[in-house]
Motif scaffolding. Structure first.
Motif, PDB file in Angstrom:
ATOM      1  N   LEU A 261       0.829  -1.205   0.000  1.00  0.00           N
ATOM      2  CA  LEU A 261       0.000   0.000   0.000  1.00  0.00           C
ATOM      3  C   LEU A 261       0.865   1.257   0.000  1.00  0.00           C
ATOM      4  O   LEU A 261       0.577   2.234  -0.703  1.00  0.00           O
ATOM      5  N   LEU A 262       1.956   1.214   0.759  1.00  0.00           N
ATOM      6  CA  LEU A 262       2.883   2.333   0.812  1.00  0.00           C
ATOM      7  C   LEU A 262       3.519   2.584  -0.562  1.00  0.00           C
ATOM      8  O   LEU A 262       3.610   3.728  -1.023  1.00  0.00           O
ATOM      9  N   LEU A 263       3.940   1.503  -1.212  1.00  0.00           N
ATOM     10  CA  LEU A 263       4.548   1.626  -2.545  1.00  0.00           C
ATOM     11  C   LEU A 263       3.531   2.113  -3.580  1.00  0.00           C
ATOM     12  O   LEU A 263       3.842   2.942  -4.440  1.00  0.00           O
ATOM     13  N   GLY A 264       2.310   1.605  -3.477  1.00  0.00           N
ATOM     14  CA  GLY A 264       1.258   2.045  -4.401  1.00  0.00           C
ATOM     15  C   GLY A 264       0.919   3.508  -4.216  1.00  0.00           C
ATOM     16  O   GLY A 264       0.737   4.250  -5.195  1.00  0.00           O
ATOM     17  N   ALA A 265       0.837   3.949  -2.964  1.00  0.00           N
ATOM     18  CA  ALA A 265       0.537   5.352  -2.678  1.00  0.00           C
ATOM     19  C   ALA A 265       1.680   6.254  -3.136  1.00  0.00           C
ATOM     20  O   ALA A 265       1.451   7.374  -3.613  1.00  0.00           O
TER      21      ALA A 265
END
Length: 278
Positions: A10-14
């Protein structure tokens, strides 16, 4: 998938959403919400809640620089916030009771409009005097260009105010800054210089998002487990994007943006039309 793995992804996607949003000037929400719903399977209401919190963080950080440099028009921004804030609260309430598939289809349509707006040719406005209402409200101003102050006048105040009301509703309904509509109101309708309209729009996005976020928070649609990595990732991506933008080829960025947004828009419309959002 473990909680740790989900958080890292989720962090990488955001981060990617914040990067693309920064490079295109329309914010991370236009990429973040499709990412959360289509890839991670997050309920669209929770995705919108996380996007609103991220909008508050990114807008607050960048707005400080724009206000300090004297580019954003604070008086115009605060006047138009009356329209966007009222619209945002109404949009947030509508989102609670609107079928999620309808929200998804509306989101896709707005994405296509935003993509088209990014290709619009920017025409400088040269005005000799502002409208009577702009003069009365003292909305006219100036901004620095190569060390000199360039004065500008504001036109069609109520026309811009009306468009901002729609932008606020869409912001609350969809969880995005509606930057395309805000720039349309200030640049096209009110004849503000493009640099002033974009920076003032960025200044306003955080306030508009905050008004909507209150409604989502009261309804329990802001999940810290989703919102925290989203905010951190979007902030990191936006910071990186600002650095890249200085040396990047804008034509290439617009092409990249158009392809990505069109794909996401069609996916949102297709899934919404086929009832795949619950």
């Amino acid at each position: 998938m473990t909680v740790l793995a989900f958080t890292i992804l989720l962090l990488l996607g955001a981060y990617t959403a914040g990067l693309l949003g920064s490079l295109t000037g329309l914010g991370g929400g236009v990429v973040l919400i499709p990412l959360l719903t289509l890839v991670f399977g997050v309920d669209i209401h929770y995705a919108i809640g996380a996007a609103l919190v991220a909008s508050i963080a990114t807008s607050s950080g960048s707005a400080v620089a724009y206000v300090r440099d004297g580019i954003a028009n604070i008086r115009v921004g605060m006047f138009l916030e009356i329209a966007t804030t009222a619209g945002a609260v109404l949009g947030a309430f509508l989102a609670i009771y609107t079928p999620t598939n309808t929200v998804a289809i509306t989101f896709g349509v707005v994405l296509i409009f935003s993509a088209l707006m990014s290709f619009r040719k920017k025409v400088p406005h040269i005005e000799t005097s502002g409208s009577p209402l702009a003069n009365k409200l003292r909305l006219n101003g100036s901004y620095p260009v190569d060390g000199n102050e360039v004065a500008y006048s504001v036109k069609n105040v109520m026309g811009g105010f009306s468009i901002m009301s729609i932008a606020g509703i869409l912001s609350g309904l969809l969880g995005i800054g509606s930057g395309a509509l805000k720039v349309l109101a200030m640049d096209v309708a009110m004849h503000l210089p493009f640099k002033v309209s974009t920076t003032t729009s960025n200044f306003m996005i955080g306030v508009t998002a905050a008004a909507s976020a209150v409604v989502y928070f009261q309804r329990g649609y802001i999940d810290p487990g989703i919102a925290l990595p989203v905010v951190l990732g979007v902030l990191g991506g936006a910071f990186t994007g600002a650095k890249i933008l200085v040396k990047a080829n804008t034509n290439s960025l617009r092409t990249l943006f158009g392809v990505v947004i069109l794909f996401l828009a069609l996916q949102m419309i297709y899934n919404g039309w086929n009832g795949k959002f619950k």
